[in-house]
Design a protein around this motif. Structure first.
Motif, PDB file in Angstrom:
ATOM      1  N   GLN A   1       0.821  -1.200   0.000  1.00 51.48           N
ATOM      2  CA  GLN A   1       0.000   0.000   0.000  1.00 51.48           C
ATOM      3  C   GLN A   1       0.859   1.256   0.000  1.00 51.48           C
ATOM      4  N   ALA A   2       2.038   1.170   0.608  1.00 48.93           N
ATOM      5  CA  ALA A   2       2.874   2.353   0.737  1.00 48.93           C
ATOM      6  C   ALA A   2       3.927   2.456  -0.349  1.00 48.93           C
ATOM      7  N   ALA A   3       4.103   1.390  -1.129  1.00 43.25           N
ATOM      8  CA  ALA A   3       5.196   1.357  -2.093  1.00 43.25           C
ATOM      9  C   ALA A   3       4.988   2.368  -3.207  1.00 43.25           C
ATOM     10  N   ASP A   4       6.089   3.019  -3.605  1.00 40.05           N
ATOM     11  CA  ASP A   4       6.055   3.917  -4.751  1.00 40.05           C
ATOM     12  C   ASP A   4       6.381   3.170  -6.033  1.00 40.05           C
ATOM     13  N   GLU A   5       7.050   2.020  -5.901  1.00 38.93           N
ATOM     14  CA  GLU A   5       7.392   1.233  -7.070  1.00 38.93           C
ATOM     15  C   GLU A   5       7.536  -0.234  -6.695  1.00 38.93           C
ATOM     16  N   VAL A   6       7.414  -1.082  -7.695  1.00 36.97           N
ATOM     17  CA  VAL A   6       7.620  -2.515  -7.555  1.00 36.97           C
ATOM     18  C   VAL A   6       8.736  -2.911  -8.517  1.00 36.97           C
ATOM     19  N   VAL A   7       9.661  -3.727  -8.036  1.00 37.91           N
ATOM     20  CA  VAL A   7      10.796  -4.161  -8.856  1.00 37.91           C
ATOM     21  C   VAL A   7      10.545  -5.588  -9.330  1.00 37.91           C
ATOM     22  N   VAL A   8      10.610  -5.778 -10.640  1.00 36.71           N
ATOM     23  CA  VAL A   8      10.334  -7.080 -11.249  1.00 36.71           C
ATOM     24  C   VAL A   8      11.555  -7.550 -12.023  1.00 36.71           C
ATOM     25  N   TYR A   9      11.959  -8.790 -11.782  1.00 31.62           N
ATOM     26  CA  TYR A   9      12.962  -9.444 -12.617  1.00 31.62           C
ATOM     27  C   TYR A   9      12.184 -10.359 -13.561  1.00 31.62           C
TER      28      TYR A   9
END
Length: 204
Positions: free
Chosen positions: A21-29
């Motif tokens: 909910q608080a994340a500004d971004e998600v990192v995906v490999y």
């Protein structure tokens, strides 16, 4: 729920609830190429306001990178292809289990790890490509049948080093047992018209 909507929901659920909910971004490999996966990431950002930072590479380098990063790994989600790669990632200890009522409701149990370490998002169609000027569709039935003597000198196959063929072999073992699967594989090899190929494009 559409496949895209479900995929976006899974991406949100890969983070602990408070963090997501608080994340500004998600990192995906991701082992999917940019052109295939970026439209989905862009749709996720439009719907949630959360940016997607992603790295694309082959499966093995991505998994080794996560393992090397250890507790400092920046990836929130590993997106790869084939259950064989997912199994390998779990064996390497680089996945964390996720429990989700949304996943349980939308993905049948046979497409999820019993440990909840990973979940499938799509199914692979294992088609048989044939030369329409030499083969009639009525001649084709199953992969197992391609081990028959009528196919001697007529088969082209991708190398067994690829995870796709390894997964197919595992499916045959689960269905027919090891001994019958060995006979099927021997039949394929006996029926080869040339050496095995490194990839699907080379076969075609």
């Amino acid at each position: 729920m559409s496949a895209r909507a479900y995929f976006l929901a899974v991406m949100a659920l890969t983070l602990p609830i408070g963090q997501a909910q608080a994340a500004d971004e998600v990192v995906v490999y991701s082992s999917r190429i940019d052109e295939l996966i970026k439209p989905v990431f862009d749709a996720y950002t439009r719907q949630t306001g959360v940016a997607i930072q992603f790295i694309t590479d082959k499966e093995a380098p991505l998994m080794q990178r996560i393992k090397a990063e250890g507790e400092h790994a920046t990836a929130d989600l590993l997106l790869t292809v084939d259950a064989g790669n997912l199994w390998q990632a779990e064996q390497m200890g680089i996945l964390q289990p996720i429990r989700s009522a949304l996943i349980d409701a939308n993905i049948p149990a046979q497409y999820r790890a019993e440990s909840h370490a990973w979940t499938g998002l799509s199914l692979r169609a294992r088609t048989i490509a044939y030369a329409s000027d030499r083969v009639k569709p009525a001649e084709l039935s199953t992969y197992e049948a391609l081990a028959g003597p009528e196919w001697e000198g007529r088969l082209c196959l991708r190398t067994a080093k690829k995870v796709y063929n390894q997964s197919l072999t595992a499916t045959l073992i689960e269905t027919h047992g090891a001994e019958q699967t060995e006979r099927i594989l021997k039949g394929w090899v006996d029926n080869l018209s040339t050496d095995v190929f490194s990839d699907d494009i080379a076969v075609l």
